[in-house]
Write a protein that holds these residues in place. Sequence first.
Motif, PDB file in Angstrom:
ATOM      1  N   LEU A  47      11.677  17.695 154.985  1.00  0.00           N
ATOM      2  CA  LEU A  47      10.677  18.088 155.973  1.00  0.00           C
ATOM      3  C   LEU A  47       9.897  16.888 156.504  1.00  0.00           C
ATOM      4  O   LEU A  47       9.383  16.926 157.617  1.00  0.00           O
ATOM      5  N   ALA A  48       9.828  15.837 155.721  1.00  0.00           N
ATOM      6  CA  ALA A  48       9.144  14.617 156.161  1.00  0.00           C
ATOM      7  C   ALA A  48      10.017  13.772 157.076  1.00  0.00           C
ATOM      8  O   ALA A  48       9.515  12.891 157.776  1.00  0.00           O
ATOM      9  N   THR A  49      11.317  14.053 157.093  1.00  0.00           N
ATOM     10  CA  THR A  49      12.238  13.333 157.965  1.00  0.00           C
ATOM     11  C   THR A  49      12.078  13.861 159.384  1.00  0.00           C
ATOM     12  O   THR A  49      12.045  15.078 159.586  1.00  0.00           O
ATOM     13  N   ARG A  70       9.058  23.801 159.538  1.00  0.00           N
ATOM     14  CA  ARG A  70       8.083  22.863 160.107  1.00  0.00           C
ATOM     15  C   ARG A  70       7.145  23.574 161.083  1.00  0.00           C
ATOM     16  O   ARG A  70       5.935  23.335 161.074  1.00  0.00           O
ATOM     17  N   ARG A  71       7.713  24.429 161.914  1.00  0.00           N
ATOM     18  CA  ARG A  71       6.886  25.161 162.889  1.00  0.00           C
ATOM     19  C   ARG A  71       5.888  26.072 162.192  1.00  0.00           C
ATOM     20  O   ARG A  71       4.720  26.142 162.586  1.00  0.00           O
ATOM     21  N   ARG A  72       6.362  26.785 161.155  1.00  0.00           N
ATOM     22  CA  ARG A  72       5.462  27.680 160.418  1.00  0.00           C
ATOM     23  C   ARG A  72       4.346  26.897 159.742  1.00  0.00           C
ATOM     24  O   ARG A  72       3.182  27.306 159.767  1.00  0.00           O
ATOM     25  N   THR A  77      -1.294  25.232 159.574  1.00  0.00           N
ATOM     26  CA  THR A  77      -2.278  24.146 159.557  1.00  0.00           C
ATOM     27  C   THR A  77      -3.254  24.299 160.707  1.00  0.00           C
ATOM     28  O   THR A  77      -4.473  24.180 160.523  1.00  0.00           O
ATOM     29  N   ARG A  78      -2.725  24.601 161.908  1.00  0.00           N
ATOM     30  CA  ARG A  78      -3.613  24.810 163.058  1.00  0.00           C
ATOM     31  C   ARG A  78      -4.550  25.972 162.821  1.00  0.00           C
ATOM     32  O   ARG A  78      -5.756  25.904 163.103  1.00  0.00           O
TER      33      ARG A  78
END
Length: 86
Positions: A47-49, A70-72, A77-78
């Motif tokens: 996920l960090a890539t 990543r989107r979730r 976070t938002r």
Amino acid sequence: MQFPKAVCLRVDPDVMFPSAKDTKGIALAKATCAFCPHNDECMEAALATPAGRDEGVRAGTTQDERRKIRRRRAAATRKGQQALAA
């Protein structure tokens, strides 16, 4: 990042990079990950890539599945930041 006991290091590298339409190949790669002791660390590294540079099956997920994760995470976070700002 490498994990010395990663199961994927003991299989043909092509196994972990099936085409997006190769459902049997994807299933084989995911099954390989199922027995790996490094799934959590591998997932975080995957996920960090940067998207687009994270080909293949990693931590039992495809590139598309990781994009959705990543989107979730970004949406959560938002949402968390908005709640803190309120």
